[in-house]
Design an enzyme around this catalytic site. Structure first.
Site, PDB file in Angstrom:
ATOM      1  N   GLY A 101      18.633 -15.933   8.939  1.00 48.16           N
ATOM      2  CA  GLY A 101      17.204 -15.824   8.509  1.00 48.16           C
ATOM      3  C   GLY A 101      16.895 -15.286   7.310  1.00 48.16           C
ATOM      4  N   SER A 149       9.453 -11.106  14.749  1.00 51.26           N
ATOM      5  CA  SER A 149      10.656 -10.037  14.994  1.00 51.26           C
ATOM      6  C   SER A 149      10.688  -9.698  16.371  1.00 51.26           C
ATOM      7  CB  SER A 149      10.363  -8.989  13.958  1.00 51.26           C
ATOM      8  OG  SER A 149      11.306  -7.698  14.455  1.00 51.26           O
ATOM      9  N   HIS A 202      14.125 -17.184  15.533  1.00 51.70           N
ATOM     10  CA  HIS A 202      15.491 -17.383  16.097  1.00 51.70           C
ATOM     11  C   HIS A 202      15.520 -19.086  16.424  1.00 51.70           C
ATOM     12  CE1 HIS A 202      15.174 -13.368  17.825  1.00 51.70           C
ATOM     13  NE2 HIS A 202      16.202 -13.166  16.905  1.00 51.70           N
ATOM     14  N   HIS A 230      12.520 -15.478  19.932  1.00 49.74           N
ATOM     15  CA  HIS A 230      11.245 -16.022  19.263  1.00 49.74           C
ATOM     16  C   HIS A 230      11.330 -17.272  18.462  1.00 49.74           C
ATOM     17  CE1 HIS A 230      12.258 -14.303  15.613  1.00 49.74           C
ATOM     18  NE2 HIS A 230      12.561 -12.901  16.061  1.00 49.74           N
ATOM     19  N   ARG A 245      11.276  -7.121  17.369  1.00 47.46           N
ATOM     20  CA  ARG A 245      10.457  -5.448  17.529  1.00 47.46           C
ATOM     21  C   ARG A 245       9.018  -5.774  17.530  1.00 47.46           C
ATOM     22  NH1 ARG A 245      15.081  -4.328  14.186  1.00 47.46           N
ATOM     23  NH2 ARG A 245      16.429  -2.475  15.037  1.00 47.46           N
TER      24      ARG A 245
END
Ligand code: AMP
Length: 280
Positions: A145, A183, A35, A32, A185
């Site tokens: 990060g 994230s 990153h 995403h 997730r």
């Protein structure tokens, strides 16, 4: 962009291109904009950018979490190609942990609190795989990060303690417009849960505002965040912390500098987030 699986192939390319400055961005895929901000930092600092994609089984303390972890390799490779990445390493679990594997890297004190206290073995899994990534890829710069603040602290400690010859570069947390930290997730959140997930950043930002306006008591700040999260029916608190930014130990009394952090489960999905409070 070259895509390789084996350790030998990474080593070969790294050796042939040894005159260049290399940057490594370790990821678990399902990429995403968080990153990609690290990839872009690496792209502007380095001659060669290497991204690893590996869902590291030994850092998951919960097998259902590992199973539910999103996998979007084709999409990831397209993003990395567009970003001008040179090399992608996608090792399999068997390549990383062949039969008979039995070593581990352990960072001691910094891993006792926060995520370390709630996810047994997690950081041993992280430091072991990151040490392997460093040893194979030999980067000059490695990008992580701030979203995973304790991970950054633990990896910096490992790099110092074990004399890895590289610099750790930290990228700020990238957020959705409504504050939710990006994230992998987040992909597992149902629409109502996605709404509810803003409670993490809302609580952190509210505590930061209170601190800015003079609320300096650690317990008061924790209670402030807990109160906001408790008002969200889909949210279950794992921990809420006001910690020393260097030692990561829980603070009591007056807070000067602090890492505010939390883990909150929304439905079935465990999310973490943090903000740093630093006096001018
Ligand atoms: P992961 O794939 O979740 O292991 O993350 C790979 C790297 O991306 C780690 O260094 C994370 O801290 C970083 N990262 C994950 N989410 C974000 C974000 N929202 N902003 C910036 N970096 C992030």
């Amino acid at each position: 962009m070259q895509i390789v699986e084996s350790v030998q192939d990474v080593r070969k390319i790294r050796h042939v291109e040894s005159k260049f400055v290399w940057g490594l961005v370790p990821t678990m895929g399902a990429l995403h904009a968080g990153h990609m901000s690290l990839v872009n930092m690496a792209r502007s600092d380095c001659d060669r950018v290497l991204v690893s994609i590996f869902i590291n089984p030994i850092q998951f303390d919960d097998p259902t979490d590992l199973e539910a972890y999103p996998r979007t390799l084709d999409h990831d490779l397209n993003l990395l190609r567009e970003a001008g990445v040179d090399l992608v390493w996608t090792p399999t679990p068997e390549i990383m942990y062949p039969a008979g594997f039995q070593s581990s890297v352990h960072v001691n004190v910094l891993t006792r609190s926060l995520e370390g206290a709630h996810r047994p073995g997690h950081f041993d899994g992280v430091t072991t795989v990151v040490a392997k990534l460093f040893n194979v890829t030999q980067p000059h710069y490695a990008y992580f990060g701030q979203k995973d603040a304790q991970q950054v602290a633990v990896i910096k400690q490992m790099v110092r303690d074990l004399n890895f010859n590289l610099e750790v570069v930290v990228g700020e947390t990238i957020r959705e417009a409504d504050g939710l930290a990006l994230s992998s997730r987040n992909k597992n959140l149902a629409p109502a849960e996605r709404q509810a997930a803003t409670v993490l950043s809302r609580a952190l930002f509210a505590a930061r505002t209170a601190w800015t306006h003079g609320a300096r008591d650690a317990e008061h700040l924790r209670q402030h965040m807990r109160g906001i999260i408790s008002a969200e029916p889909l949210a279950r608190i794992d921990y809420v912390s006001v910690a020393d930014p260097l030692t990561l130990e829980e603070q009591q009394g007056e807070v000067r500098n602090a890492l505010l952090s939390m883990a909150v489960t929304i439905g079935e999905t465990r999310l973490i987030d943090n903000v740093m409070l630093l006096e001018q």
